[in-house]
Design a protein around this motif. Structure first.
Motif, PDB file in Angstrom:
ATOM      1  N   HIS A 185      47.065  37.883  -2.079  1.00 38.54           N
ATOM      2  CA  HIS A 185      46.540  39.230  -1.874  1.00 38.54           C
ATOM      3  C   HIS A 185      45.049  39.180  -1.601  1.00 38.54           C
ATOM      4  O   HIS A 185      44.357  38.263  -2.033  1.00 38.54           O
ATOM      5  CB  HIS A 185      46.790  40.106  -3.116  1.00 38.54           C
ATOM      6  N   ASN A 204      49.441  45.050   0.362  1.00 42.63           N
ATOM      7  CA  ASN A 204      50.613  45.643  -0.311  1.00 42.63           C
ATOM      8  C   ASN A 204      51.745  44.642  -0.460  1.00 42.63           C
ATOM      9  O   ASN A 204      51.747  43.586   0.170  1.00 42.63           O
ATOM     10  CB  ASN A 204      51.133  46.841   0.513  1.00 42.63           C
ATOM     11  N   GLY A 205      52.718  45.020  -1.255  1.00 40.93           N
ATOM     12  CA  GLY A 205      53.953  44.251  -1.384  1.00 40.93           C
ATOM     13  C   GLY A 205      53.719  42.821  -1.814  1.00 40.93           C
ATOM     14  O   GLY A 205      53.079  42.555  -2.825  1.00 40.93           O
ATOM     15  N   THR A 206      54.201  41.884  -0.992  1.00 42.43           N
ATOM     16  CA  THR A 206      54.062  40.462  -1.335  1.00 42.43           C
ATOM     17  C   THR A 206      52.759  39.877  -0.803  1.00 42.43           C
ATOM     18  O   THR A 206      52.521  38.686  -0.936  1.00 42.43           O
ATOM     19  CB  THR A 206      55.249  39.643  -0.771  1.00 42.43           C
ATOM     20  N   SER A 246      57.800  35.483  -3.066  1.00 40.91           N
ATOM     21  CA  SER A 246      58.667  36.265  -3.948  1.00 40.91           C
ATOM     22  C   SER A 246      58.015  36.550  -5.304  1.00 40.91           C
ATOM     23  O   SER A 246      58.352  37.525  -5.965  1.00 40.91           O
ATOM     24  CB  SER A 246      59.997  35.530  -4.152  1.00 40.91           C
ATOM     25  N   LEU A 288      54.479  39.669  -5.679  1.00 46.34           N
ATOM     26  CA  LEU A 288      54.556  41.118  -5.866  1.00 46.34           C
ATOM     27  C   LEU A 288      53.797  41.556  -7.115  1.00 46.34           C
ATOM     28  O   LEU A 288      53.143  42.594  -7.129  1.00 46.34           O
ATOM     29  CB  LEU A 288      56.035  41.510  -5.980  1.00 46.34           C
ATOM     30  N   GLU A 289      53.854  40.747  -8.158  1.00 47.80           N
ATOM     31  CA  GLU A 289      53.256  41.109  -9.446  1.00 47.80           C
ATOM     32  C   GLU A 289      51.790  40.669  -9.577  1.00 47.80           C
ATOM     33  O   GLU A 289      51.142  40.988 -10.568  1.00 47.80           O
ATOM     34  CB  GLU A 289      54.052  40.456 -10.590  1.00 47.80           C
TER      35      GLU A 289
END
Length: 86
Positions: free
Chosen positions: A63, A38-40, A22, A25-26
């Motif tokens: 990532h 991408n995304g999480t 959660s 993402l950032e």
């Protein structure tokens, strides 16, 4: 004119630190790297929390990042810092 320098393109891949999905993402890649997920991100790791005398592990995400750079190299039959011929 004979080509003396034949630089090699190299791809360096790295993974960011494992964090709760959660919060991932950032997450940004280090300077100069490009995020390829991408995304999480990818849920392929575990992060831990230390609580008093216990260490607890939880599934997490990270990532994948890539960086392209050219490694200077001489063409066949050339050598040295200036890629001189035979």
């Amino acid at each position: 004119q004979v080509k003396k320098q034949c630089d090699q393109k190299l791809l360096i891949q790295m993974k960011t630190e494992c964090v709760p999905c959660s919060l991932n993402l950032e997450t940004q890649c280090p300077a100069g790297y490009t995020k390829i997920t991408n995304g999480t991100g990818i849920p392929d790791c575990r992060y831990y929390l230390e609580i008093k005398t216990h260490t607890l592990f939880f599934p997490g995400c990270r990532h994948h990042c890539i960086k392209e750079f050219e490694q200077p190299e001489c063409c066949q039959g050339h050598w040295g810092p200036d890629c001189m011929g035979k």
